[in-house]
Design a protein around this motif. Structure first.
Motif, mmCIF file in Angstrom:
data_model
loop_
_atom_site.group_PDB
_atom_site.id
_atom_site.type_symbol
_atom_site.label_atom_id
_atom_site.label_comp_id
_atom_site.label_asym_id
_atom_site.label_seq_id
_atom_site.Cartn_x
_atom_site.Cartn_y
_atom_site.Cartn_z
ATOM 1 N N ARG A 13 60.535 45.604 55.116
ATOM 2 C CA ARG A 13 59.260 45.047 54.653
ATOM 3 C C ARG A 13 59.427 44.241 53.375
ATOM 4 N NH1 ARG A 13 55.407 50.359 55.534
ATOM 5 N NH2 ARG A 13 55.202 50.126 57.791
ATOM 6 N N TYR A 14 60.437 44.570 52.579
ATOM 7 C CA TYR A 14 60.674 43.845 51.332
ATOM 8 C C TYR A 14 60.869 42.356 51.573
ATOM 9 C CZ TYR A 14 65.610 44.011 52.662
ATOM 10 O OH TYR A 14 66.797 43.870 53.340
ATOM 11 N N ILE A 54 58.478 49.810 51.209
ATOM 12 C CA ILE A 54 58.883 48.489 51.699
ATOM 13 C C ILE A 54 60.377 48.403 52.003
ATOM 14 C CG2 ILE A 54 56.975 47.281 50.591
ATOM 15 C CD1 ILE A 54 58.985 46.382 48.430
ATOM 16 N N TRP A 95 55.998 44.108 60.370
ATOM 17 C CA TRP A 95 55.684 45.057 59.300
ATOM 18 C C TRP A 95 55.621 46.475 59.865
ATOM 19 C CZ3 TRP A 95 55.051 44.694 54.033
ATOM 20 C CH2 TRP A 95 54.446 45.778 53.395
ATOM 21 N N LEU A 148 54.836 48.685 47.680
ATOM 22 C CA LEU A 148 53.681 47.806 47.626
ATOM 23 C C LEU A 148 52.497 48.648 47.178
ATOM 24 C CD1 LEU A 148 52.442 45.011 48.222
ATOM 25 C CD2 LEU A 148 51.902 45.888 50.504
ATOM 26 N N VAL A 194 57.155 41.020 51.697
ATOM 27 C CA VAL A 194 56.180 41.452 50.702
ATOM 28 C C VAL A 194 55.787 40.324 49.739
ATOM 29 C CG1 VAL A 194 57.728 42.391 48.935
ATOM 30 C CG2 VAL A 194 55.528 43.469 49.349
#
Length: 119
Positions: free
Chosen positions: A45-46, A88, A38, A102, A49
């Protein structure tokens, strides 16, 4: 045409196996939240998530603990709602051009909701 009980059982077993295998494959290839990744790979990051939201890892945690897990937010707000916003990255998509973030909403200084927000 009347189906025999043996045939109905075989069809039922077939669909049950298809269901179990497809869910197993989805679970296997879904990215799990990883604190190190992360922090080091914000553009992807997606991929993590969904696991972060579904696991409810952040629920009822105070702000310093959220920052220890996710790092400093991209932005925060103290207007109507006390919240952190994290970028993200952009998942590959042919149709969706809106950016996702997020969104972590705090109530009484503890996480009350973790969700995705669109720009």
């Amino acid at each position: 045409m009347i189906l025999k009980p043996e045939r109905i059982l075989k069809i039922g077993i077939f669909f049950l196996l298809v269901f179990l295998i497809s869910h197993g494959l989805l679970w296997l290839f879904e990215e799990r939240f990883d604190k190190t990744r992360w922090a080091s790979d914000p553009l992807h990051r997606y991929e993590m998530v969904d696991d972060l939201i579904e696991s409810q890892l952040l629920m009822q945690k105070p702000k310093p603990e959220v920052i220890a897990i996710l790092g400093e937010p991209s932005s925060s707000s103290n207007t109507e709602k006390d919240m952190f916003i994290y970028k993200i990255g952009d998942p590959p998509s042919f149709f969706n051009s809106r950016k996702e973030h997020l969104l972590i909403i705090f109530v009484n200084q503890k996480v009350d909701e973790v969700t995705l927000a669109f720009e």
